[in-house]
Design an enzyme around this catalytic site. Structure first.
Site, PDB file in Angstrom:
ATOM      1  N   LYS A   1       8.733  -4.632  15.878  1.00  0.00           N
ATOM      2  CA  LYS A   1       9.121  -3.434  15.450  1.00  0.00           C
ATOM      3  C   LYS A   1      10.208  -3.006  16.189  1.00  0.00           C
ATOM      4  O   LYS A   1      11.235  -1.918  15.679  1.00  0.00           O
ATOM      5  CB  LYS A   1       7.888  -2.639  15.017  1.00  0.00           C
ATOM      6  CG  LYS A   1       6.984  -2.921  13.979  1.00  0.00           C
ATOM      7  CD  LYS A   1       7.940  -2.481  12.557  1.00  0.00           C
ATOM      8  CE  LYS A   1       6.979  -2.663  11.244  1.00  0.00           C
ATOM      9  NZ  LYS A   1       7.898  -2.245  10.130  1.00  0.00           N
TER      10      LYS A   1
ATOM     11  N   PHE B   1       0.864  -1.328  -0.044  1.00  0.00           N
ATOM     12  CA  PHE B   1      -0.059   0.021  -0.030  1.00  0.00           C
ATOM     13  C   PHE B   1       0.974   1.369   0.185  1.00  0.00           C
ATOM     14  O   PHE B   1       0.900   2.050  -0.724  1.00  0.00           O
ATOM     15  CB  PHE B   1      -0.941  -0.009   1.135  1.00  0.00           C
ATOM     16  CG  PHE B   1      -1.859   1.269   1.531  1.00  0.00           C
ATOM     17  CD1 PHE B   1      -2.478   1.561   0.387  1.00  0.00           C
ATOM     18  CD2 PHE B   1      -1.736   1.785   2.489  1.00  0.00           C
ATOM     19  CE1 PHE B   1      -3.394   2.823   0.626  1.00  0.00           C
ATOM     20  CE2 PHE B   1      -2.598   3.027   2.905  1.00  0.00           C
ATOM     21  CZ  PHE B   1      -3.307   3.441   1.851  1.00  0.00           C
TER      22      PHE B   1
ATOM     23  N   TYR C   1      -2.489  10.313   6.194  1.00  0.00           N
ATOM     24  CA  TYR C   1      -2.913  10.072   4.816  1.00  0.00           C
ATOM     25  C   TYR C   1      -1.695   9.626   4.013  1.00  0.00           C
ATOM     26  O   TYR C   1      -0.373   9.971   3.997  1.00  0.00           O
ATOM     27  CB  TYR C   1      -3.194  11.305   4.219  1.00  0.00           C
ATOM     28  CG  TYR C   1      -3.768  11.235   2.785  1.00  0.00           C
ATOM     29  CD1 TYR C   1      -4.747  10.150   2.405  1.00  0.00           C
ATOM     30  CD2 TYR C   1      -3.602  11.992   1.780  1.00  0.00           C
ATOM     31  CE1 TYR C   1      -5.124   9.959   1.017  1.00  0.00           C
ATOM     32  CE2 TYR C   1      -3.923  11.899   0.342  1.00  0.00           C
ATOM     33  CZ  TYR C   1      -4.644  11.050   0.290  1.00  0.00           C
ATOM     34  OH  TYR C   1      -5.129  10.804  -1.228  1.00  0.00           O
ATOM     35  N   VAL C   2      -1.854   8.448   3.239  1.00  0.00           N
ATOM     36  CA  VAL C   2      -0.706   7.727   2.659  1.00  0.00           C
ATOM     37  C   VAL C   2       0.194   8.477   1.692  1.00  0.00           C
ATOM     38  O   VAL C   2       1.456   8.349   1.501  1.00  0.00           O
ATOM     39  CB  VAL C   2      -1.216   6.410   1.836  1.00  0.00           C
ATOM     40  CG1 VAL C   2      -2.026   6.804   0.786  1.00  0.00           C
ATOM     41  CG2 VAL C   2      -0.298   5.419   1.289  1.00  0.00           C
TER      42      VAL C   2
ATOM     43  N   TYR D   1       3.402  -7.337  17.098  1.00  0.00           N
ATOM     44  CA  TYR D   1       3.681  -6.314  16.146  1.00  0.00           C
ATOM     45  C   TYR D   1       4.627  -5.354  16.456  1.00  0.00           C
ATOM     46  O   TYR D   1       5.715  -4.894  16.220  1.00  0.00           O
ATOM     47  CB  TYR D   1       2.476  -5.872  15.408  1.00  0.00           C
ATOM     48  CG  TYR D   1       2.766  -4.647  14.523  1.00  0.00           C
ATOM     49  CD1 TYR D   1       3.321  -5.086  13.478  1.00  0.00           C
ATOM     50  CD2 TYR D   1       2.218  -3.699  14.573  1.00  0.00           C
ATOM     51  CE1 TYR D   1       3.990  -3.996  12.292  1.00  0.00           C
ATOM     52  CE2 TYR D   1       2.455  -2.483  13.779  1.00  0.00           C
ATOM     53  CZ  TYR D   1       3.300  -2.828  12.403  1.00  0.00           C
ATOM     54  OH  TYR D   1       3.520  -1.743  11.583  1.00  0.00           O
TER      55      TYR D   1
ATOM     56  N   GLY E   1     -24.511   3.187   5.957  1.00  0.00           N
ATOM     57  CA  GLY E   1     -25.580   3.522   7.005  1.00  0.00           C
ATOM     58  C   GLY E   1     -25.846   2.493   8.195  1.00  0.00           C
ATOM     59  O   GLY E   1     -26.824   2.621   8.938  1.00  0.00           O
TER      60      GLY E   1
ATOM     61  N   SER F   1       6.611   1.845  13.578  1.00  0.00           N
ATOM     62  CA  SER F   1       5.247   2.084  13.926  1.00  0.00           C
ATOM     63  C   SER F   1       5.295   2.637  15.288  1.00  0.00           C
ATOM     64  O   SER F   1       6.041   2.530  16.188  1.00  0.00           O
ATOM     65  CB  SER F   1       4.498   0.976  14.021  1.00  0.00           C
ATOM     66  OG  SER F   1       3.031   0.959  14.488  1.00  0.00           O
TER      67      SER F   1
END
Length: 323
Positions: free
Chosen positions: A129, A11, A192-193, A125, A176, A102
């Site tokens: 890290k 990603f 935001y990436v 995780y 909804g 992270s």
């Protein structure tokens, strides 16, 4: 400058490579998920091949979902990957490494924890890290006058195509089905990436030394504001909608946990996700002191993601499964 990006098909990696295409940089991608045998690299194994032509290693490869099994994979990829990458850097005289760690290394940290915060991880995780950071620090310490180490600790990264927790939240709102649990005053640091990728490009110019940064797009939004922004973008409505007490949300999460065990597959709702939703996850960052300016505001990044995922048809585009 010649850059080798390990885990570059993921990603964040896909955004980074797209940015590098417009920079005066030559780059190559190595990833375990590729159809090109020459570019397939599993960082959990010793890294074979010729890498002497590169000036920089960027390591984005990681195991990071909450449900990874066996648990040993965290150490094999995250820590073993650091060991193997450093060995390759030593062998090929690569003096600059950029590593995406992270904020998970801090665990359930106090609000506004900065880069000096103490490691207090609560899962494998975060633990692996943190251990990986130590491996890279040792590599840099062997030749501190010439080696550059950048450790980036992003908060939760979201953006177009991501299928992690932020997407699951936005999907519930768009359908909804969203219910607000608790008061909604808890704040969430987000990234935001596109901005994270831009900072990675920016960090290619850092000088020898150790550079450690949390990455957060400010200002942090509380959950009431985040939900309101999402509903306004999607429906033109500012209100949060249905709200229930937090203890009911946790109870629903435990029921979902039991159902997931019975059917043998994870569900979008779980007790840990509900608790994460209601907790404050807020970090401080010294990124601004470097002179870096994010190209996209947090609210615009959120709006872009909402429009891409739910207001236009992008079903033919690639998606990325993450937490």
């Amino acid at each position: 400058m010649k850059v080798c990006i390990f885990g570059g098909n993921g990603f964040l990696g896909s955004r980074l490579t797209a940015r590098l295409e417009s920079e005066p940089v030559n780059f190559a991608v190595r990833d375990v998920f590729t159809e090109d045998d020459e570019c397939r690299v599993d960082v959990s194994s010793p890294i074979a091949g010729e890498y002497g032509q590169f000036d920089v290693f960027v390591n984005l490869a990681a195991v990071h979902r909450d449900d990874v099994r066996p648990l040993s994979l965290y150490a094999e990829v995250n820590v073993g990957g650091a060991v193997n990458l450093c060995d390759a850097a030593r062998k090929h005289n690569v003096d600059k490494i950029i590593f995406t760690s992270s904020v998970s290394i801090y665990g359930f940290a106090p609000a506004d924890t900065d880069e000096t915060g103490q490691a207090d991880y609560f899962n494998d995780y975060g633990r692996t890290k943190f251990l990986a950071e130590s491996v890279y620090r040792q590599w840099q310490d062997e030749d501190p006058e010439n080696r550059t180490l950048v450790i980036l600790r992003p908060t939760v990264i979201f953006g177009e195509g991501n299928r992690g927790n932020v997407y699951n939240l936005l999907k519930q709102i768009a359908a909804g089905r969203f219910i607000m649990f608790g008061g909604g005053t808890n704040r969430k640091s987000m990234a935001y990436v596109e901005n994270v990728a831009a900072f990675l490009v920016y960090s290619l110019g850092f000088e020898p030394g150790v550079h450690i940064y949390n990455y957060v797009d400010k200002p942090d939004l509380d959950m009431n504001t985040l939900i309101s922004v999402a509903r306004k973008t999607l429906f033109g409505k500012n209100k949060v909608g249905l709200r229930l007490p937090g203890f009911i949300g946790v109870g629903i999460g435990h029921i979902a946990d039991l159902a997931a065990r019975i059917i043998g597959k994870p569900l979008p709702v779980s007790s840990i996700r509900v608790r994460k939703f209601m907790s404050t996850t807020q970090f401080a960052s010294s990124v601004g002191k470097t002179g870096f300016v994010p190209p996209v505001s947090l609210e615009e990044g959120l709006a872009r993601t909402l429009r891409y995922e739910f207001l236009t048809d992008n079903t033919d585009k690639r998606t990325f499964d993450t937490e």
